[in-house]
Design an enzyme around this catalytic site. Sequence first.
Site, PDB file in Angstrom:
ATOM      1  N   ASP A  67       0.825  -1.209   0.000  1.00 51.76           N
ATOM      2  CA  ASP A  67       0.000   0.000   0.000  1.00 51.76           C
ATOM      3  C   ASP A  67       0.859   1.259   0.000  1.00 51.76           C
ATOM      4  OD1 ASP A  67       0.963  -0.308   2.577  1.00 51.76           O
ATOM      5  OD2 ASP A  67      -0.984  -0.763   3.440  1.00 51.76           O
ATOM      6  N   ASN A 136      -7.531  -3.131  14.339  1.00 47.32           N
ATOM      7  CA  ASN A 136      -8.909  -3.405  13.920  1.00 47.32           C
ATOM      8  C   ASN A 136      -8.979  -4.577  12.932  1.00 47.32           C
ATOM      9  OD1 ASN A 136      -7.866  -2.352  11.571  1.00 47.32           O
ATOM     10  ND2 ASN A 136      -9.207  -0.551  11.499  1.00 47.32           N
ATOM     11  N   HIS A 138      -7.216  -4.927  10.137  1.00 44.22           N
ATOM     12  CA  HIS A 138      -6.958  -4.634   8.726  1.00 44.22           C
ATOM     13  C   HIS A 138      -5.663  -5.305   8.264  1.00 44.22           C
ATOM     14  CE1 HIS A 138      -4.632  -0.599   9.521  1.00 44.22           C
ATOM     15  NE2 HIS A 138      -3.807  -1.615   9.536  1.00 44.22           N
ATOM     16  N   GLU A 143      -9.693  -2.028   5.398  1.00 40.85           N
ATOM     17  CA  GLU A 143     -10.288  -1.742   6.693  1.00 40.85           C
ATOM     18  C   GLU A 143     -11.560  -2.564   6.888  1.00 40.85           C
ATOM     19  OE1 GLU A 143      -8.629   0.008   8.626  1.00 40.85           O
ATOM     20  OE2 GLU A 143      -7.735   1.774   7.695  1.00 40.85           O
TER      21      GLU A 143
HETATM   22  P1  PGA Z   1       2.274  -1.552  12.670  1.00 42.37           P
HETATM   23  O1  PGA Z   1       1.218  -1.566  11.491  1.00 42.37           O
HETATM   24  O2  PGA Z   1       3.302  -2.596  12.336  1.00 42.37           O
HETATM   25  O3  PGA Z   1       2.848  -0.167  12.645  1.00 42.37           O
HETATM   26  O4  PGA Z   1       1.529  -1.873  13.930  1.00 42.37           O
HETATM   27  C1  PGA Z   1       0.677  -2.774  11.071  1.00 42.37           C
HETATM   28  C2  PGA Z   1      -0.513  -2.513  10.194  1.00 42.37           C
HETATM   29  O5  PGA Z   1      -1.295  -1.597  10.507  1.00 42.37           O
HETATM   30  O6  PGA Z   1      -0.682  -3.248   9.216  1.00 42.37           O
END
Ligand code: PGA
Length: 236
Positions: A67, A136, A138, A143
Amino acid sequence: MNIIKTDNRQQLYEQAATLIAAQIIAKPDSVIGFATGSTPEGIYQNLVERYKNNFLDFSAITSFNLDEYYGLAGSHPQSYRYYMQEKLFGQVNINAEKIHIPDGSRKDAGAACQDYEKQMAQAGGIDFQLLGIGRNGHIGFNEPAEFFPGDTHLVDLTEDTLQANQRFFASREEMPTQALSMGIKSIMKARKIVLVAFGEDKREAIEGMVNGPITPQLPASVLQLHPDVTIIYCPV
Ligand code: PGA
């Protein structure tokens, strides 16, 4: 699902890096899907060390990132292109022409997404996809929603994600509210998936993903349907 629990984060980094290294050694021209965020940072550091010690050769791999923020140029320090350059690509011998990241600076987001899907198909699909997971549930920027998004698409970031990522930006106003993300179909097409997470605040998402119902309200739960998923979770 193959679930590995580690006692500390170093073990998580080591184990995930070992899986990526094994993939590249077994198939030097692998197509690798990379992820950003705080979790993979230690994994990339570990891969850079392996490269510097002559244990790993990135020269033939092709990469696709999950992404990118929409509306940020690749030169912006908070863009995922910048992150990848800093943490991994700039420190190993990857061929710059084989690096792919959704183009968040392109006005026509739909065309950027379509091109990205085409590029993945032309490369023969992703052999190995590294994933993080949001609190959450995702994956990428897919999302919680009413349905599983298919291909790479433009996403409105949720309040939870905006809050989680705000720390990287000087102010909330500066932070993009949209992103380009591989869809669930793009992710599920990968031949092998390794999802990494640490911390108590990810526990619920991990438990839901592994034991809960398969639902777009917890996008990672779809991985229950994938034949080759390894989860590496460090609760602390
Ligand atoms: P993070 O992000 O490693 O910064 O917790 C993971 C994500 O949101 O996919």
